[in-house]
Design a protein around this motif. Sequence first.
Motif, mmCIF file in Angstrom:
data_model
loop_
_atom_site.group_PDB
_atom_site.id
_atom_site.type_symbol
_atom_site.label_atom_id
_atom_site.label_comp_id
_atom_site.label_asym_id
_atom_site.label_seq_id
_atom_site.Cartn_x
_atom_site.Cartn_y
_atom_site.Cartn_z
ATOM 1 N N GLU A 47 0.817 -1.214 0.000
ATOM 2 C CA GLU A 47 0.000 0.000 0.000
ATOM 3 C C GLU A 47 0.850 1.264 0.000
ATOM 4 O OE1 GLU A 47 -3.584 2.401 0.516
ATOM 5 O OE2 GLU A 47 -3.336 0.297 -0.010
ATOM 6 N N GLY A 71 -3.985 2.190 -3.255
ATOM 7 C CA GLY A 71 -5.176 1.606 -3.846
ATOM 8 C C GLY A 71 -5.048 0.146 -4.215
ATOM 9 N N ARG A 92 -13.727 3.443 -9.177
ATOM 10 C CA ARG A 92 -12.364 3.941 -9.341
ATOM 11 C C ARG A 92 -12.054 5.026 -8.312
ATOM 12 N NH1 ARG A 92 -12.429 4.321 -14.431
ATOM 13 N NH2 ARG A 92 -11.317 2.367 -14.808
ATOM 14 N N SER A 93 -13.015 5.905 -8.043
ATOM 15 C CA SER A 93 -12.810 6.952 -7.046
ATOM 16 C C SER A 93 -12.586 6.360 -5.662
ATOM 17 C CB SER A 93 -14.021 7.894 -7.031
ATOM 18 O OG SER A 93 -13.910 8.852 -6.011
ATOM 19 N N GLU A 97 -9.090 4.822 -5.343
ATOM 20 C CA GLU A 97 -7.997 5.791 -5.310
ATOM 21 C C GLU A 97 -8.005 6.638 -4.044
ATOM 22 O OE1 GLU A 97 -8.549 7.968 -8.895
ATOM 23 O OE2 GLU A 97 -7.706 6.379 -10.187
ATOM 24 N N ARG A 98 -9.047 6.514 -3.244
ATOM 25 C CA ARG A 98 -9.135 7.306 -2.020
ATOM 26 C C ARG A 98 -8.218 6.734 -0.948
ATOM 27 N NH1 ARG A 98 -15.035 7.967 0.408
ATOM 28 N NH2 ARG A 98 -15.291 8.729 -1.738
ATOM 29 N N GLN A 133 -4.866 0.688 -15.672
ATOM 30 C CA GLN A 133 -6.208 1.119 -15.316
ATOM 31 C C GLN A 133 -7.075 -0.115 -15.110
ATOM 32 O OE1 GLN A 133 -7.518 4.167 -14.788
ATOM 33 N NE2 GLN A 133 -5.539 5.162 -15.113
ATOM 34 N N LYS A 175 -8.270 -3.794 -7.201
ATOM 35 C CA LYS A 175 -7.185 -3.118 -7.893
ATOM 36 C C LYS A 175 -5.946 -3.946 -7.618
ATOM 37 C CE LYS A 175 -5.778 1.616 -8.967
ATOM 38 N NZ LYS A 175 -6.518 1.651 -10.222
ATOM 39 N N ASP A 183 -6.354 -5.608 -15.041
ATOM 40 C CA ASP A 183 -5.415 -4.586 -14.572
ATOM 41 C C ASP A 183 -4.151 -4.634 -15.409
ATOM 42 O OD1 ASP A 183 -6.177 -2.826 -12.395
ATOM 43 O OD2 ASP A 183 -6.570 -4.657 -11.262
#
Length: 448
Positions: free
Chosen positions: A29, A34, A109-110, A113-114, A226, A397, A423
């Motif tokens: 991490e 993510g 995705r948001s 990525e948080r 992505q 992810k 991925d």
Amino acid sequence: MATIATVQSLDRLEPLPLSPVEAAFWRVEKNFAGAYRAVVLFRLEGCIQAGPLAGALRHLQCRHPKLRATVVHTDNGPLRYQFEPEPPPIPFVITDYREPDLPWREETRSLLERGFPEAGPMAAVAVLRCPSRANSYLLLMVHHAIADGLSAIMLVDDLLTEYARAEGRVNLPPRPVLPPVTATRAKTSAKWWSRLWLLRRFMRLQRADSRSLQTPLPQAPGILPQSQWIHWVFSPEDTYRLVRRCRKERASLGGSLVAAVCCGLMDCLPIDAGCFKCQFPLNIRESLNGPAGPVAPDDLGCFVSIMNELCEVPQQAAFWSVARQAHKSLQVFMRHGGPPFAYNMAALASRDLFARAVPRLMASEQRVTLLANNYGVLNVKDAYGSLRPRECTLTFKNYAAGPSLVVQALVLGQRLNVGFVADGLDPAFWERLQVAVHQRFAAAPDND
């Protein structure tokens, strides 16, 4: 709203060391924000409301200790979970959208990525509502160190159960608080010859892996990794048709998933034969009490811990031969008990080699890595108050380990849900692959 047990009234818990695998996830991490997070997505009939959801999240946090935990370094010691007496609440956001928009991919995705705040919690929730259709998408994001795919689904089941209680203002005592747990270990009853068999098999696979045919993916220079997601839902009739064919072929739905992906890849790759490394994760069959119906837990196959299996597939491969190969290998593996979850990762994690190995893996030529998750016959309620579940999928992810393809399968209400996560793959290649896999899967029940 029903009364809730406050966090202060809960028993104080001592810090708990992370298992080697959990610690490895947190080391990754630091370098790949993510990575190794799980998002479980439920599509529900009904519109989720903020008030009952906030109360349900408080109940959920009281019930599950790791949702009140932070990961801390101790002096000259391992990483530990520290359970806070007054943790910050699990954040959530509710957003309305209009048809035909389907924003769950962007919201996923948001979430992935948080970042997690240092004070916790290691989870977040997002809700997407369509008032005109009276539908809601509920997304729960949690770090893989505290929840795998199955436990993330069970967290949503708990959350929706508490939502129904809060929505109906049911005045019931809080449900019991669960004890904190660590990663699954090998059974102490496993015989020494079974462990020896597993060790010899592991070494044999390692040697075969070093000699195996490389199957590189056509990478596009300059494309950043992505996550790309697809979710398919089979009708009950198509699900049962596939189950009947699997029984006839002495395979399983899990084996057919692996066969569809391997054969689909061979349809797309310009080579004569490929050697794929497939990973099969945790055994959940003992915890299943599936609903009565044409699809039973046994149809999902025998998934036992994390194991690697080299799967050789030629061009024009026979679909059911590949499916039987995967199913038979897993059954043989299950008879020997299976290693602990940390079996393949403990040595790397204990020597802190995993983080150093990742850049080398990313730079080297990669064979296709498949992660086939089979979560069984999903036991969720037909309704949670005004909400009724219709579909479920999981997303990850996973790019820290290089290009990969994750396949998840579960049966919800006798409907097979299949999710794909790609991925680090060229989007054009991924589009061709999903078409090839869909064609293989669609043809599987009727002919080879």
